[in-house]
Design a protein around this motif. Structure first.
Motif, PDB file in Angstrom:
ATOM      1  N   ASN A  37      15.221  -2.897  18.657  1.00 47.76           N
ATOM      2  CA  ASN A  37      15.457  -4.217  18.280  1.00 47.76           C
ATOM      3  C   ASN A  37      15.109  -4.372  16.617  1.00 47.76           C
ATOM      4  O   ASN A  37      15.559  -5.269  16.157  1.00 47.76           O
ATOM      5  N   TYR A  38      15.386  -3.190  15.965  1.00 48.57           N
ATOM      6  CA  TYR A  38      15.377  -3.011  14.492  1.00 48.57           C
ATOM      7  C   TYR A  38      16.192  -3.820  13.853  1.00 48.57           C
ATOM      8  O   TYR A  38      16.114  -4.585  12.903  1.00 48.57           O
ATOM      9  N   PRO A  39      17.651  -3.086  14.291  1.00 47.46           N
ATOM     10  CA  PRO A  39      18.652  -3.834  13.424  1.00 47.46           C
ATOM     11  C   PRO A  39      18.983  -5.391  13.648  1.00 47.46           C
ATOM     12  O   PRO A  39      19.025  -6.041  12.776  1.00 47.46           O
TER      13      PRO A  39
ATOM     14  N   SER B 263       0.834  -1.267  -0.040  1.00 48.50           N
ATOM     15  CA  SER B 263       0.099   0.081  -0.017  1.00 48.50           C
ATOM     16  C   SER B 263       0.897   1.315   0.059  1.00 48.50           C
ATOM     17  O   SER B 263       0.232   2.325  -0.119  1.00 48.50           O
ATOM     18  N   SER B 264       2.106   1.246   0.061  1.00 47.96           N
ATOM     19  CA  SER B 264       3.001   2.346  -0.002  1.00 47.96           C
ATOM     20  C   SER B 264       4.448   2.094  -0.193  1.00 47.96           C
ATOM     21  O   SER B 264       4.808   0.814  -0.074  1.00 47.96           O
ATOM     22  N   GLY B 265       5.187   2.877  -0.287  1.00 53.05           N
ATOM     23  CA  GLY B 265       6.788   2.971  -0.247  1.00 53.05           C
ATOM     24  C   GLY B 265       7.426   1.770  -1.276  1.00 53.05           C
ATOM     25  O   GLY B 265       7.008   1.691  -2.415  1.00 53.05           O
TER      26      GLY B 265
ATOM     27  N   ASP C 112      13.137   6.875   0.260  1.00 47.52           N
ATOM     28  CA  ASP C 112      11.670   7.597   0.395  1.00 47.52           C
ATOM     29  C   ASP C 112      10.464   6.805   0.564  1.00 47.52           C
ATOM     30  O   ASP C 112      10.338   5.963  -0.371  1.00 47.52           O
ATOM     31  N   SER C 113       9.575   7.179   1.662  1.00 47.77           N
ATOM     32  CA  SER C 113       8.742   6.051   1.648  1.00 47.77           C
ATOM     33  C   SER C 113       7.772   6.850   2.890  1.00 47.77           C
ATOM     34  O   SER C 113       8.214   7.796   3.570  1.00 47.77           O
ATOM     35  N   GLU C 114       6.698   5.945   3.282  1.00 43.10           N
ATOM     36  CA  GLU C 114       6.000   6.417   4.630  1.00 43.10           C
ATOM     37  C   GLU C 114       6.737   6.094   6.045  1.00 43.10           C
ATOM     38  O   GLU C 114       6.251   6.378   7.083  1.00 43.10           O
TER      39      GLU C 114
HETATM   40  N1  NAP Z   1      12.150   3.598   4.072  1.00 41.06           N
HETATM   41  C1  NAP Z   1      13.329   3.131   4.795  1.00 41.06           C
HETATM   42  O1  NAP Z   1      14.279   3.968   4.906  1.00 41.06           O
HETATM   43  C2  NAP Z   1      13.815   1.518   4.995  1.00 41.06           C
HETATM   44  C3  NAP Z   1      15.084   1.392   4.808  1.00 41.06           C
HETATM   45  C4  NAP Z   1      15.296  -0.115   4.900  1.00 41.06           C
HETATM   46  C5  NAP Z   1      14.404  -1.125   5.169  1.00 41.06           C
HETATM   47  N2  NAP Z   1      12.938  -0.678   4.877  1.00 41.06           N
HETATM   48  C6  NAP Z   1      12.106  -1.717   4.920  1.00 41.06           C
HETATM   49  O2  NAP Z   1      11.610  -1.767   4.008  1.00 41.06           O
HETATM   50  C7  NAP Z   1      10.040  -2.050   3.860  1.00 41.06           C
HETATM   51  C8  NAP Z   1       9.142  -1.355   3.596  1.00 41.06           C
HETATM   52  O3  NAP Z   1       9.159  -0.333   4.058  1.00 41.06           O
HETATM   53  P1  NAP Z   1       8.895   1.160   3.488  1.00 41.06           P
HETATM   54  O4  NAP Z   1      10.090   2.007   3.797  1.00 41.06           O
HETATM   55  O5  NAP Z   1       8.040   0.870   2.119  1.00 41.06           O
HETATM   56  O6  NAP Z   1       7.654   1.815   4.685  1.00 41.06           O
HETATM   57  P2  NAP Z   1       6.112   2.296   4.403  1.00 41.06           P
HETATM   58  O7  NAP Z   1       6.109   3.049   3.384  1.00 41.06           O
HETATM   59  O8  NAP Z   1       5.542   2.627   5.514  1.00 41.06           O
HETATM   60  O9  NAP Z   1       5.459   0.793   3.877  1.00 41.06           O
HETATM   61  C9  NAP Z   1       5.292  -0.211   4.960  1.00 41.06           C
HETATM   62  C10 NAP Z   1       4.453  -1.035   4.395  1.00 41.06           C
HETATM   63  O10 NAP Z   1       4.295  -2.225   5.457  1.00 41.06           O
HETATM   64  C11 NAP Z   1       2.804  -2.333   5.485  1.00 41.06           C
HETATM   65  N3  NAP Z   1       2.262  -2.778   7.016  1.00 41.06           N
HETATM   66  C12 NAP Z   1       2.764  -2.260   8.118  1.00 41.06           C
HETATM   67  N4  NAP Z   1       2.031  -3.049   9.087  1.00 41.06           N
HETATM   68  C13 NAP Z   1       1.626  -3.878   8.640  1.00 41.06           C
HETATM   69  C14 NAP Z   1       0.699  -4.901   9.060  1.00 41.06           C
HETATM   70  N5  NAP Z   1       0.261  -4.931  10.558  1.00 41.06           N
HETATM   71  N6  NAP Z   1       0.063  -5.504   8.505  1.00 41.06           N
HETATM   72  C15 NAP Z   1       0.124  -5.529   6.985  1.00 41.06           C
HETATM   73  N7  NAP Z   1       0.938  -4.778   6.469  1.00 41.06           N
HETATM   74  C16 NAP Z   1       1.578  -3.806   7.206  1.00 41.06           C
HETATM   75  C17 NAP Z   1       2.132  -0.929   5.359  1.00 41.06           C
HETATM   76  O11 NAP Z   1       0.691  -1.422   4.809  1.00 41.06           O
HETATM   77  P3  NAP Z   1      -0.538  -0.810   5.790  1.00 41.06           P
HETATM   78  O12 NAP Z   1      -0.255   0.297   6.895  1.00 41.06           O
HETATM   79  O13 NAP Z   1      -1.642  -0.398   4.830  1.00 41.06           O
HETATM   80  O14 NAP Z   1      -0.937  -2.065   6.458  1.00 41.06           O
HETATM   81  C18 NAP Z   1       2.900  -0.352   4.002  1.00 41.06           C
HETATM   82  O15 NAP Z   1       2.114  -0.872   2.850  1.00 41.06           O
HETATM   83  C19 NAP Z   1      10.122  -2.551   5.647  1.00 41.06           C
HETATM   84  O16 NAP Z   1      10.213  -3.791   5.812  1.00 41.06           O
HETATM   85  C20 NAP Z   1      11.061  -1.710   6.285  1.00 41.06           C
HETATM   86  O17 NAP Z   1      11.490  -2.063   7.414  1.00 41.06           O
HETATM   87  C21 NAP Z   1      12.565   0.776   4.922  1.00 41.06           C
END
Ligand code: NAP
Length: 280
Positions: free
Chosen positions: A156-158, A16-18, A191-193
């Motif tokens: 605990n993220y890392p 749904s995002s990012g 870039d994401s939420e």
């Molecule tokens: N952005 C960064 O800087 C970054 C860097 C390294 C790794 N990551 C990893 O990349 C992945 C995607 O994150 P993103 O950056 O794209 O962030 P994001 O834009 O916030 O997207 C997170 C996604 O996870 C879904 N989500 C969260 N909790 C959920 C739940 N309980 N059930 C189902 N879906 C759930 C959200 O959907 P809903 O809210 O609609 O459920 C959303 O689609 C994550 O695993 C994050 O740890 C991000």
């Protein structure tokens, strides 16, 4: 109910995002039908419509809260009931938890661990047998550069992302010669939420732009690595350099060098000291 097409099918969690949204777009461009999984059904329906009109693929919307124990089995039944054969599984859903360890309730930690450590492993366990039978399939786990970096206080993220990387590497070895691959994709700041949800947007705005990537190149590099069967990929040259430094330098020096914005401690009014773990 039979609803299958001849196109390959990918299931993306957190679509749904990012990064999940960008992965879904990329896979649709490459001719995949999709199963889009997340909690926000309105966003998934919007994406499904767009993928259908822009790329002529079929995208199924599966609303699920992956913090609920048993949710992976419900997602699996959703695809089984529609005869949807998942060939690419992108385990991407995730979020960060701010604050010190005790600041969050146990229920908050439990739900977080379910999303970050359990559901993607369960989904892989559910979808792998059919992939192995077909001798084709890709598991893509979206981990993080944080897996290779020092831990911000109370976070605990890392650790949980390091578990994902290690588990993917082990699975990749397990799958050798089967036609199925497993790849951990490790983005840095993207870039994401993510940081809006974490509440760290102001903190990470101090991190230089050259340390950021857009979601599109992250998923392009991730997809390429998966196609090559690589067990781990760190996306972006700068992020590779950060990981190399974290591997080479002693902990005390890393602590001294870590940008203040990454480990910044802020005070949340009325809630005592809070660590904004601005981890990627
Ligand atoms: N952005 C960064 O800087 C970054 C860097 C390294 C790794 N990551 C990893 O990349 C992945 C995607 O994150 P993103 O950056 O794209 O962030 P994001 O834009 O916030 O997207 C997170 C996604 O996870 C879904 N989500 C969260 N909790 C959920 C739940 N309980 N059930 C189902 N879906 C759930 C959200 O959907 P809903 O809210 O609609 O459920 C959303 O689609 C994550 O695993 C994050 O740890 C991000």
């Amino acid at each position: 109910m039979a609803d299958a097409t001849q196109r390959p099918l990918a299931l993306v969690t957190g679509a749904s995002s990012g990064i999940g949204w960008a992965f879904s777009e990329l896979l649709a461009e490459h001719g995949h039908d999709l199963v889009l999984v997340a909690r926000r059904g309105d966003r998934l329906r919007q994406l499904a419509e767009r993928l259908g009109s822009d790329h002529g693929v079929t995208a199924h919307v599966c609303e699920a809260d992956l913090s609920v124990p048993g949710a992976p089995a419900t997602v699996h039944s959703f695809t089984q009931d529609r005869s949807l054969h998942v060939g690419v599984l992108v385990n991407n859903a995730g979020y960060g938890l701010g604050g010190s360890f005790l600041e969050s309730s146990w229920e908050t930690h439990r739900a977080w661990m379910e999303v970050m450590a359990v559901q993607w492993l369960h989904l892989s366990h559910l979808y792998l047998p059919a992939m192995l039978e077909r001798r084709a399939g890709r598991i893509i786990n979206v981990a993080s550069l944080a897996a290779f970096c020092p831990e911000p206080p109370g976070s605990n993220y890392p650790a949980v992302k390091a578990f994902m990387v290690g588990s993917t590497r082990a699975l990749s070895r397990d799958l050798r010669g089967t036609g199925v691959t497993a790849t951990a994709v490790c983005p840095g700041f993207t870039d994401s939420e993510f940081h809006d949800v974490l509440g760290s947007t102001a903190t990470v705005s101090k991190i230089p732009r050259l340390m950021w990537m857009r979601a599109r190149p992250v998923v392009e590099q991730g997809w390429r690595a998966a196609q090559l069967g690589r067990p781990v990929v760190i996306t972006g040259f700068n992020n590779k350099c950060v990981a190399a430094l974290c591997w080479l330098l002693p902990g005390w020096l890393l602590d001294a060098l870590a940008p203040k914005a990454v480990l910044e401690r802020t005070r949340v009014p009325g809630r005592g000291p809070k660590t904004t773990s601005a981890v990627p």
